[in-house]
Design a protein around this motif. Structure first.
Motif, mmCIF file in Angstrom:
data_model
loop_
_atom_site.group_PDB
_atom_site.id
_atom_site.type_symbol
_atom_site.label_atom_id
_atom_site.label_comp_id
_atom_site.label_asym_id
_atom_site.label_seq_id
_atom_site.Cartn_x
_atom_site.Cartn_y
_atom_site.Cartn_z
ATOM 1 N N ASP A 149 3.753 -0.114 -14.692
ATOM 2 C CA ASP A 149 3.103 1.193 -14.838
ATOM 3 C C ASP A 149 3.395 1.728 -16.374
ATOM 4 O OD1 ASP A 149 1.522 3.478 -13.464
ATOM 5 O OD2 ASP A 149 2.943 4.231 -14.670
ATOM 6 N N VAL A 174 2.799 -4.834 -8.046
ATOM 7 C CA VAL A 174 1.656 -3.923 -8.231
ATOM 8 C C VAL A 174 1.406 -3.465 -9.382
ATOM 9 C CG1 VAL A 174 3.397 -2.298 -7.223
ATOM 10 C CG2 VAL A 174 0.917 -1.951 -6.848
ATOM 11 N N LEU A 179 0.211 5.708 -4.435
ATOM 12 C CA LEU A 179 -0.107 4.699 -3.511
ATOM 13 C C LEU A 179 0.279 3.414 -3.814
ATOM 14 C CD1 LEU A 179 -4.106 5.310 -4.294
ATOM 15 C CD2 LEU A 179 -2.709 5.984 -2.315
ATOM 16 N N GLY A 180 0.861 3.146 -4.908
ATOM 17 C CA GLY A 180 1.864 2.113 -5.294
ATOM 18 C C GLY A 180 3.003 2.327 -4.758
ATOM 19 N N THR A 225 -3.245 -4.175 -6.658
ATOM 20 C CA THR A 225 -3.372 -2.957 -7.739
ATOM 21 C C THR A 225 -3.186 -1.513 -6.781
ATOM 22 O OG1 THR A 225 -5.672 -2.682 -7.418
ATOM 23 C CG2 THR A 225 -4.894 -4.262 -9.019
ATOM 24 N N GLU A 226 -2.997 -0.547 -7.581
ATOM 25 C CA GLU A 226 -2.870 0.660 -6.859
ATOM 26 C C GLU A 226 -4.166 1.521 -7.112
ATOM 27 O OE1 GLU A 226 -0.075 4.833 -7.592
ATOM 28 O OE2 GLU A 226 -1.188 3.988 -9.019
ATOM 29 N N ARG A 271 -8.713 -0.362 -2.760
ATOM 30 C CA ARG A 271 -7.444 -0.126 -2.555
ATOM 31 C C ARG A 271 -7.342 0.918 -1.120
ATOM 32 N NH1 ARG A 271 -7.800 5.162 -3.464
ATOM 33 N NH2 ARG A 271 -9.085 5.761 -5.321
ATOM 34 N N ALA A 327 6.293 5.069 -7.771
ATOM 35 C CA ALA A 327 6.562 3.622 -7.560
ATOM 36 C C ALA A 327 7.623 2.736 -8.320
ATOM 37 C CB ALA A 327 5.342 2.797 -7.549
ATOM 38 N N VAL A 364 6.874 -3.496 -10.045
ATOM 39 C CA VAL A 364 5.821 -2.640 -10.560
ATOM 40 C C VAL A 364 5.816 -2.660 -12.029
ATOM 41 C CG1 VAL A 364 5.311 0.102 -10.488
ATOM 42 C CG2 VAL A 364 6.003 -0.838 -8.362
ATOM 43 N N PHE A 401 2.970 1.504 -0.923
ATOM 44 C CA PHE A 401 2.880 0.085 -0.866
ATOM 45 C C PHE A 401 4.326 -0.483 -1.046
ATOM 46 C CE2 PHE A 401 2.983 -4.056 -3.048
ATOM 47 C CZ PHE A 401 2.045 -4.893 -2.158
#
Length: 377
Positions: A36, A11, A17-18, A73-74, A270, A43, A34, A21
């Protein structure tokens, strides 16, 4: 091809949101990596693996694609080129095309209008001279919005007349913008729809949304509207997903005019803040549905088993320290969700709570009572 539990999913995006998920995927038996740019993302701390890098970092993208069989994707501001690169070596959902449309207000509005979807009157403002060459008077009062990277009320200014419009344009740093005509609204709605690889479609119940300062405050589900209007909104959301040839979870936000006409406000490729109620109130949450669409699995049932009201918890509540969570937890039908963010800032989404009931009115009454107690505690 179906991707079965045990596989590594990826992700792009480390926010709440991530995080949700990741939790849904792990519950189903998947592992998650993840990517980021922030080292302390919610996340990233929840995932099995974490890559701290920019979304356009080519070596990081190669590392991510080498670890994962499918990537999602987040949020929509991931560079479309990064998604194109990843799609060469693994399954990517949503695709670069859908994201490139949703991340740019101009492209989004042109896509919607070209395909016959009703939207508010608008004009594209590339430079200040466009105010003179376009008939902006017919769009005032209006809202000037930057074409990219605006969210939660950021990157937009209202203008009652042409003098205010020039001031607003300067405040937005003379960015490329969209000017939208202000519409008198009866309410605002949203529909979360999932579309699988095989074209299977499932819509969640319609959410009725209330905003404060451009940020979602409360969602009431099911929306207090007619069945006919709810079905119309769900049908439009499905048509948009089909026109995009979309795979994944998509949210369509609507304006409801005084005559019950529906206008599309925007689309988000999303899961959406207004769909968080589904974690507690539906057979399948929007995040489990995101896992299912990414992995090519049959879609889960979206049946709502309880009326629900979701309330956002913003950083403003932390002004005098952490809120008294007993105000929520002592209600046996309230569900608290905190996102694990280490810094509370005004307007920042720190969590939410959802109140469940057999009746929408009762859920709303309880949710509002808790909200008032939190704000005055």
């Amino acid at each position: 091809m179906r991707i079965m539990p045990g596989a590594m999913l990826g992700v792009l995006g480390g926010g709440q949101l991530g995080r949700m998920f990741v939790m849904a995927a792990q519950q189903m038996g998947y592992r998650v990596t993840v990517l980021d740019p922030l080292s302390d993302s919610p996340a990233g701390r929840t995932a099995d693996n974490f890559i701290c890098a920019d979304y356009a970092d080519q070596s990081a993208l190669e590392k991510l694609s080498s670890q994962c069989v499918a990537i999602t994707t987040e949020f929509e501001n991931i560079p479309a080129n990064s998604l194109r690169k990843l799609a060469k070596s693994c399954a990517v959902s949503p695709d670069a095309y859908s994201v490139s449309i949703a991340q740019n207000r101009i492209a989004e509005k042109q896509f919607l209008s070209t395909n016959g979807f009703a939207i508010a009157p608008f004009a594209v403002i590339q430079q200040q001279d466009d105010f003179a060459t376009q008939d902006v008077a017919d769009l005032l009062p209006g809202i000037l919005k930057v074409s990219q990277f605006g969210y939660d009320g950021k990157g937009q200014k209202s203008a009652a007349d042409e003098s205010e419009l020039l001031v607003a344009y300067a405040q937005l740093n003379h960015s490329v913008c969209v000017l939208e005509k202000f519409m008198s609204l009866k309410s605002e709605l949203s529909v979360v729809v999932a579309r699988g690889r095989d074209g299977e479609l499932k819509t969640f119940p319609v959410s009725e949304n209330q905003h404060v300062n451009g940020i979602l405050d409360i969602s009431v589900v099911p929306a207090r509207i007619s069945q006919e209007l709810a079905e119309q909104a769900q049908a439009i959301a499905c048509k948009i997903a089909e026109k995009l040839d979309y795979q994944g979870v998509l949210c369509v936000e609507f304006f409801v005019l005084q005559n019950d006409e529906l206008l599309i406000n925007e689309i988000a490729p999303r899961p959406h803040n207004s769909g968080h109620y589904s974690i507690n109130a539906c057979v399948t949450s929007q995040f489990e549905q995101q896992v299912r669409t990414l992995c090519g699995l049959p879609l889960g049932a979206t049946t709502q088993h309880s009326a629900a009201v979701m309330v956002n918890l913003l950083g403003d509540l932390w002004q005098n320290g952490a809120p008294d969570w007993n105000l929520i937890l002592r209600n046996p039908s309230a569900k608290l969700h905190l996102y694990g963010k280490t810094e509370a800032r005004p307007g920042r989404k720190m969590g939410h709570y959802t109140v469940l009931s057999t009746d929408t009115g009762k859920a709303l009454q309880q949710a509002i009572a808790i909200k008032k107690q939190l704000e005055h505690n």
